[in-house]
Design a protein around this motif. Structure first.
Motif, short mmCIF file in Angstrom:
data_model
loop_
_atom_site.label_atom_id
_atom_site.label_comp_id
_atom_site.label_asym_id
_atom_site.label_seq_id
_atom_site.Cartn_x
_atom_site.Cartn_y
_atom_site.Cartn_z
N TYR A 12 -18.03 100.10 24.89
CA TYR A 12 -17.47 99.89 26.25
C TYR A 12 -16.00 99.50 26.15
O TYR A 12 -15.15 100.05 26.85
CB TYR A 12 -18.28 98.82 27.00
N THR A 16 -12.81 101.83 27.52
CA THR A 16 -12.07 101.38 28.71
C THR A 16 -10.68 100.84 28.34
O THR A 16 -10.07 100.14 29.13
CB THR A 16 -12.86 100.28 29.47
N SER A 28 -12.35 107.23 36.91
CA SER A 28 -13.21 106.30 37.63
C SER A 28 -14.35 107.03 38.30
O SER A 28 -14.15 108.14 38.79
CB SER A 28 -12.40 105.59 38.72
N MET A 178 -14.89 98.10 41.35
CA MET A 178 -14.88 99.37 40.62
C MET A 178 -14.36 100.55 41.44
O MET A 178 -13.99 101.57 40.89
CB MET A 178 -16.27 99.64 40.04
N HIS A 183 -14.42 102.21 35.45
CA HIS A 183 -15.21 101.62 34.35
C HIS A 183 -14.55 100.37 33.78
O HIS A 183 -15.23 99.44 33.37
CB HIS A 183 -15.39 102.65 33.23
#
Ligand SMILES: Cc1cc2nc3c(=O)[nH]c(=O)nc-3n(C[C@H](O)[C@H](O)[C@H](O)COP(=O)(O)O)c2cc1C
Length: 245
Positions: A12, A16, A28, A178, A183
């Protein structure tokens, strides 16, 4: 233990990252912006006082003395103290155009976190699960459950939570953040949660109280106590607060 590189969290963080070459970061997901804050129309409400006393405790000694507290006296918390704790953790302190600023910083001033309280012993308030209406500066009662024991059970049996007069429970409504940050926004939401909890811990110190952050919990069991779906809105963090026993 899997290799760090194989872990979900590592993937992750890698996926990101923002770089000079890719300023916008990863694309996104297309998600619609939800409401800015939550209220429960029709709920029984408790107006919160704003007339708390300045006690003049030295800020540096609050920092020096902060320790997680996991044992609490039986005496109830006053409503004024609870109101100060709510204000310190998430109170509205200013406005610029359509932005309402708060005591704790939030990425993009989007404030994705909601505050719920599991109240065991607060003067003048019946025990139960409450939601903090941040704009109205009042509490909305969601359930009359005596919440300490079930909440402690949902937090891996951490007994001090059943003893605390009040437990704060913070959820995130992920879309609030978000829709702007995609993300990468999940990073910011988690950082927001940390700011809020630390504000609470320091305000507790100011009042001669203490608290303990809690992140060990069965997610859906806590979500069920609050009546949130665990998808759009899910619990991220909790904290017990009270006078050290
Ligand atoms: C993200 C986070 C999660 C935590 N979760 C728990 C928890 O579930 N139960 C607990 O007893 N303490 C929890 N703590 C408290 C830590 O154990 C504590 O902060 C640490 O031992 C340092 O001690 P101090 O806070 O007294 O300085 C948590 C702290 C943080 C920052």
């Amino acid at each position: 233990m899997p290799e760090l590189k194989e872990s979900l969290g590592h993937k992750y963080l890698q996926e990101t990252k923002v770089s000079r070459e890719e300023r916008g970061g990863p694309s996104s997901p297309a998600i619609q912006r939800p409401e800015r804050w939550k209220t429960y129309p029709g709920a029984e409400v408790v107006e919160l006082p704003r007339d708390w006393q300045e006690q003049g405790v030295d800020f540096l000694s609050i920092l020096q003395q902060r320790r997680s507290v996991r044992s609490f006296v039986d005496a109830p918390m006053s409503l004024a103290d609870l109101a100060l704790l709510l204000w310190a953790s998430q109170g509205i302190t200013g406005q610029a155009g359509s932005y309402f600023f708060r005591t704790a910083p939030s990425a993009g001033a989007l404030y994705p976190m909601e505050t719920y309280l599991a109240i065991q012993r607060v003067e003048g308030i019946d025990p139960g699960i409450y939601h903090f209406d941040v704009q109205g500066f009042r509490l909305e009662r969601l359930s009359a459950l005596l919440p300490g024991r079930p909440l402690a059970e949902a937090c891996l049996g951490q007994g001090f939570m059943a003893q605390a007069p009040v437990n704060f429970i913070w959820t995130a409504i992920f879309r609030r953040n978000m829709t702007k940050y995609g993300h990468r926004g999940m990073r910011y939401i988690l950082l927001d949660a940390g700011h809020i909890c630390q504000n609470l811990m320091l305000a507790a110190g100011f009042l001669g109280m203490g608290g303990c952050p809690v992140a060990a919990f069965f997610d859906d069991e806590v979500n069920d106590l609050l009546g949130v779906d665990g998808q759009e809105e899910s619990t991220l963090y909790l904290a017990s607060v009270g006078r050290k026993g």
